[in-house]
Motif scaffolding. Structure first.
Motif, PDB file in Angstrom:
ATOM      1  N   TYR A  41       0.902  -1.153   0.000  1.00 10.46           N
ATOM      2  CA  TYR A  41       0.000   0.000   0.000  1.00 10.46           C
ATOM      3  C   TYR A  41       0.940   1.201   0.000  1.00 10.46           C
ATOM      4  CZ  TYR A  41      -3.278  -3.551   1.785  1.00 10.46           C
ATOM      5  OH  TYR A  41      -4.050  -4.678   1.948  1.00 10.46           O
ATOM      6  N   PRO A  85      -3.828   6.515  -2.269  1.00  6.26           N
ATOM      7  CA  PRO A  85      -3.771   7.961  -2.023  1.00  6.26           C
ATOM      8  C   PRO A  85      -3.288   8.339  -0.622  1.00  6.26           C
ATOM      9  CG  PRO A  85      -6.053   7.231  -2.240  1.00  6.26           C
ATOM     10  CD  PRO A  85      -5.200   6.030  -2.486  1.00  6.26           C
ATOM     11  N   VAL A  86      -2.015   8.088  -0.388  1.00  6.61           N
ATOM     12  CA  VAL A  86      -1.331   8.473   0.843  1.00  6.61           C
ATOM     13  C   VAL A  86      -0.142   9.315   0.400  1.00  6.61           C
ATOM     14  CG1 VAL A  86       0.125   7.555   2.713  1.00  6.61           C
ATOM     15  CG2 VAL A  86      -2.052   6.466   2.196  1.00  6.61           C
ATOM     16  N   MET A 119       0.245   2.670  11.246  1.00 15.61           N
ATOM     17  CA  MET A 119      -0.461   3.366  10.156  1.00 15.61           C
ATOM     18  C   MET A 119       0.496   4.406   9.580  1.00 15.61           C
ATOM     19  SD  MET A 119      -4.291   4.042  11.623  1.00 15.61           S
ATOM     20  CE  MET A 119      -3.740   4.681  13.218  1.00 15.61           C
ATOM     21  N   PRO A 120       0.439   4.628   8.248  1.00 15.06           N
ATOM     22  CA  PRO A 120       1.365   5.601   7.659  1.00 15.06           C
ATOM     23  C   PRO A 120       1.251   6.994   8.274  1.00 15.06           C
ATOM     24  CG  PRO A 120      -0.271   4.806   6.029  1.00 15.06           C
ATOM     25  CD  PRO A 120      -0.368   3.928   7.215  1.00 15.06           C
ATOM     26  N   TYR A 145      -8.126  -3.830  -0.060  1.00 16.23           N
ATOM     27  CA  TYR A 145      -7.991  -2.371  -0.139  1.00 16.23           C
ATOM     28  C   TYR A 145      -9.428  -1.868  -0.189  1.00 16.23           C
ATOM     29  CZ  TYR A 145      -3.285  -3.704  -1.755  1.00 16.23           C
ATOM     30  OH  TYR A 145      -2.024  -4.249  -1.859  1.00 16.23           O
ATOM     31  N   PRO A 168     -11.997   4.064  12.453  1.00 10.05           N
ATOM     32  CA  PRO A 168     -12.324   2.992  11.500  1.00 10.05           C
ATOM     33  C   PRO A 168     -13.633   2.253  11.839  1.00 10.05           C
ATOM     34  CG  PRO A 168     -10.632   2.237  13.006  1.00 10.05           C
ATOM     35  CD  PRO A 168     -10.886   3.679  13.342  1.00 10.05           C
ATOM     36  N   TYR A 225      -9.551   6.986  14.139  1.00  8.22           N
ATOM     37  CA  TYR A 225      -8.335   7.391  13.433  1.00  8.22           C
ATOM     38  C   TYR A 225      -8.669   8.044  12.105  1.00  8.22           C
ATOM     39  CZ  TYR A 225      -5.972   4.132  16.659  1.00  8.22           C
ATOM     40  OH  TYR A 225      -5.499   3.477  17.759  1.00  8.22           O
ATOM     41  N   GLN A 226      -7.730   8.836  11.661  1.00  8.94           N
ATOM     42  CA  GLN A 226      -7.769   9.439  10.335  1.00  8.94           C
ATOM     43  C   GLN A 226      -7.740   8.364   9.250  1.00  8.94           C
ATOM     44  OE1 GLN A 226      -4.185  11.766  10.098  1.00  8.94           O
ATOM     45  NE2 GLN A 226      -4.091  11.726   7.876  1.00  8.94           N
ATOM     46  N   PHE A 254      -5.813  10.207   3.501  1.00 11.07           N
ATOM     47  CA  PHE A 254      -4.377  10.055   3.228  1.00 11.07           C
ATOM     48  C   PHE A 254      -3.711   9.070   4.201  1.00 11.07           C
ATOM     49  CE2 PHE A 254      -5.378  14.464   1.728  1.00 11.07           C
ATOM     50  CZ  PHE A 254      -5.223  14.218   0.365  1.00 11.07           C
ATOM     51  N   ASN A 255      -4.416   7.982   4.510  1.00 11.09           N
ATOM     52  CA  ASN A 255      -3.898   7.009   5.464  1.00 11.09           C
ATOM     53  C   ASN A 255      -4.372   5.610   5.042  1.00 11.09           C
ATOM     54  OD1 ASN A 255      -2.486   6.204   7.768  1.00 11.09           O
ATOM     55  ND2 ASN A 255      -4.144   6.721   9.204  1.00 11.09           N
ATOM     56  N   ALA A 256      -3.838   4.588   5.665  1.00 10.06           N
ATOM     57  CA  ALA A 256      -4.292   3.209   5.459  1.00 10.06           C
ATOM     58  C   ALA A 256      -4.493   2.621   6.849  1.00 10.06           C
ATOM     59  CB  ALA A 256      -3.252   2.395   4.692  1.00 10.06           C
ATOM     60  N   VAL A 257      -5.672   2.078   7.107  1.00  8.03           N
ATOM     61  CA  VAL A 257      -6.013   1.617   8.460  1.00  8.03           C
ATOM     62  C   VAL A 257      -6.296   0.116   8.438  1.00  8.03           C
ATOM     63  CG1 VAL A 257      -7.549   1.933  10.435  1.00  8.03           C
ATOM     64  CG2 VAL A 257      -6.997   3.892   8.967  1.00  8.03           C
ATOM     65  N   PRO A 258      -5.431  -0.676   9.092  1.00  8.72           N
ATOM     66  CA  PRO A 258      -5.587  -2.137   9.025  1.00  8.72           C
ATOM     67  C   PRO A 258      -6.597  -2.665  10.030  1.00  8.72           C
ATOM     68  CG  PRO A 258      -3.638  -1.627  10.299  1.00  8.72           C
ATOM     69  CD  PRO A 258      -4.240  -0.293   9.881  1.00  8.72           C
ATOM     70  N   GLN A 259      -7.746  -2.011  10.078  1.00  8.61           N
ATOM     71  CA  GLN A 259      -8.830  -2.500  10.943  1.00  8.61           C
ATOM     72  C   GLN A 259     -10.177  -2.228  10.279  1.00  8.61           C
ATOM     73  OE1 GLN A 259      -9.511  -0.605  14.800  1.00  8.61           O
ATOM     74  NE2 GLN A 259     -11.177  -2.028  15.262  1.00  8.61           N
ATOM     75  N   VAL A 285      -7.964  -4.117   5.020  1.00 12.56           N
ATOM     76  CA  VAL A 285      -7.425  -2.774   5.244  1.00 12.56           C
ATOM     77  C   VAL A 285      -8.352  -1.738   4.604  1.00 12.56           C
ATOM     78  CG1 VAL A 285      -5.429  -1.274   4.835  1.00 12.56           C
ATOM     79  CG2 VAL A 285      -5.095  -3.734   5.196  1.00 12.56           C
ATOM     80  N   ILE A 297      -8.802   1.919   2.998  1.00 13.70           N
ATOM     81  CA  ILE A 297      -8.007   2.968   2.361  1.00 13.70           C
ATOM     82  C   ILE A 297      -8.923   4.123   1.947  1.00 13.70           C
ATOM     83  CG2 ILE A 297      -6.247   1.317   1.575  1.00 13.70           C
ATOM     84  CD1 ILE A 297      -7.421   1.677  -1.293  1.00 13.70           C
ATOM     85  N   PRO A 298      -8.345   5.304   1.657  1.00 10.97           N
ATOM     86  CA  PRO A 298      -9.176   6.467   1.337  1.00 10.97           C
ATOM     87  C   PRO A 298      -9.770   6.439  -0.070  1.00 10.97           C
ATOM     88  CG  PRO A 298      -6.863   7.108   1.551  1.00 10.97           C
ATOM     89  CD  PRO A 298      -6.929   5.656   1.866  1.00 10.97           C
TER      90      PRO A 298
END
Lengths: 348, 348
Positions: A158, A247-248, A293-294, B158, B191, B199-200, B203-208, B244, B246-247
């Protein structure tokens, strides 16, 4: 420069996304510098860059630019590296190259200090800095391999846009703004500037990083596969990769499945190992929603690991989630760290 | 209503992200409806929703609401389903339930029409619609399994935010705007709304996705694992999932590694199979940068498959990239499709 003791360091690609982080990292690490030379293409030469309060003019890179340079950090694209690295080495510099130009050259060490610092001893003037997505994965895998062995890796990435450079970051932001305002936007850079078609990355996921190779894998995926084997000295390791841009802005994430060689390894064994590992921060407490998380990794040198789970079918299989700042550990910090290792090992 | 022949259909959760898509899909498919009853919680009741040019008032769902209903599409949360499904069935309705309430109930068929339409024949009033991320994966895997067998699946997802509902979509947009304007923003939904921390996602990736289970996997991951086995009638299939967020607003993507049972299968064998498969659109031409992406899949009922590659180490291993609109094939369209299958099989 105030330091009189230290090294003459050059940064080639000083105005790019990674070059800027290299300069920042040299400052933050208080790297022993007696002179800092900043180099770029003719187009970017003439800009002024701050370093420790002083303003340094960026000069056009020429072979003569490397006269007297001890350590040169390269991040100006593969073709520039191929042209300039021999010139720098001829003049006595050690080149730490952040492009893919020399990575698979058997004469060139490909180094992640936490994994294979010793390989620096065999350098012939050029040291290659691995691909960003490879670095953070091997930092997490190596301590596990040392203790339990490693036979197989399957990774899905990702990846952040900053790996594609400053203009790509701007395109993501501009396209995002346009979509939120319901205005039209024509992407011109992403996913790969030199490729034929350009696609929206804003609010999208694009399964192409770098161009495609004959076997259907992209170059990015083949880099992860081949570089992992070289860095870990495991030519027969089974590695597969799927690389995806999301999109990060900054911070690559990786969903990593791996198999160890020893039996009866537990999740808490792996957590214990990673808790002690150099360069790794364990963030693994699902009951408190603690995972990497990024957005939390940006600006940090570490590789963050969490969501470690035992596979439900394979006795020796595990899953983990690995996140790191692709401009730092993935590029600038790993390059500076190689330079620090060269000093530590008396190789410069 | 203009149709006099047809069925009395009810949609429960008519004002939600999926409910809205169900109503649109019923209209687009010209589903044989003699009466459409729209139901919601007390909070959303009283709203008017357009269907074929007519305005229909949304009513508060009560047990009596299902008097005379032939087919009820449920998408108002698991607890509402548990309470209302028996009431609807008691009154003679067949319930197609889009929540997780009944999915793993051995008495309830869990159906993706392209895969196991025949299971509808064993229904006892309730039919479960699988989890969005599971549906698109089994649509792509089933035609491969039929021809070559299937022994192992490892998927990394994703996933788009619309799976978390309308308020989550708004939070992603608002947070994205705030970050672009460099303004502060406090996430309150993502999430997982009911979980402790937020969480944000911008522009992030959240594994939950969904909350965590005891074994370290999330419920979303366990849904993918267990539902895949049930739908494909393969209790012993090896399946692992990492889910995960993603935005992306709409459209789930999946990086799927799988192993077939037959030897010597080629990429073009798989492409040939998927080219013919129901509900699948093959988008697999790397040399022309043709591959599936969520931004291109939105609003379409199909499952898009590309980036099919042979694993470089495992003789029977392959990789593919699977994308679909999570609100359509992942929810509304699959539910309406189940209803169409019920009619086709004379089960309603």
């Amino acid at each position: 420069m105030k330091e009189t003791r230290g090294f003459h360091v050059a940064v080639l690609g000083a105005t790019g996304a990674v070059g800027q982080q290299m300069i920042k990292t040299l400052e933050q690490r208080n790297f022993p510098i007696k002179k800092l030379t900043l180099l770029s293409s003719a187009r970017s030469a003439g800009k002024a860059v701050k370093f420790k309060g002083e303003s340094i003019l960026v000069q056009e890179a020429k072979p003569e630019s490397f006269e007297g340079v001890d350590i040169a950090l390269f991040s100006a694209g593969g073709s520039v590296s191929k042209q300039m690295a021999p010139e720098a080495v001829k003049r006595g510099a050690i080149v730490v190259d952040n492009t893919s130009a020399f990575r698979m050259d058997p004469e060139v060490p490909l180094v992640v200090p936490e994994v294979n610092e010793e390989d620096l001893k065999n350098h012939n003037g050029v040291i290659a800095n691995p691909n960003c997505s490879t670095i953070q994965m091997v930092v997490a895998l190596e301590p596990i391999r040392k203790e339990y062995g490693l036979s197989k890796v399957i990774v899905s990435t990702y990846q952040a846009v900053s790996g594609a450079g400053s203009a790509a970051i701007q395109e993501l932001k501009d396209h995002t703004k346009a979509l939120l305002a319901e205005e039209p936007f024509e992407p011109k850079i992403l996913p790969v500037k030199s490729d034929k078609k350009h696609y929206q990355l804003a609010f999208n996921a694009v399964p192409q990083i770098d161009v495609f190779t004959e076997n259907g894998f992209t170059y990015e995926e083949m880099k992860m596969i081949n570089e992992t084997k070289k860095i870990m000295h495991m030519p027969n390791l089974k590695v597969a990769a799927t690389c995806v841009r999301i999109p990060v802005e900054t911070g690559h994430s990786e969903s990593v499945y791996f198999e160890v060689e020893k039996n009866s390894v537990t999740v808490s064994d792996l957590q214990g190992i990673l808790l002690q590992a150099d360069g790794v921060v364990l963030e693994d407490d699902p009951s408190n929603q603690v995972y990497p998380m990024p957005a939390h990794a940006v600006g940090k040198n570490d590789t963050f690991v969490g969501r470690i789970r035992k596979d439900l079918d394979e006795e020796n299989g595990f899953h983990m989630w690995v996140v790191s700042d692709n401009l730092l550990k993935g590029a600038a910090w790993n390059s500076v760290q190689i330079a620090e290792s060269l000093i530590k090992l008396n190789l410069v």
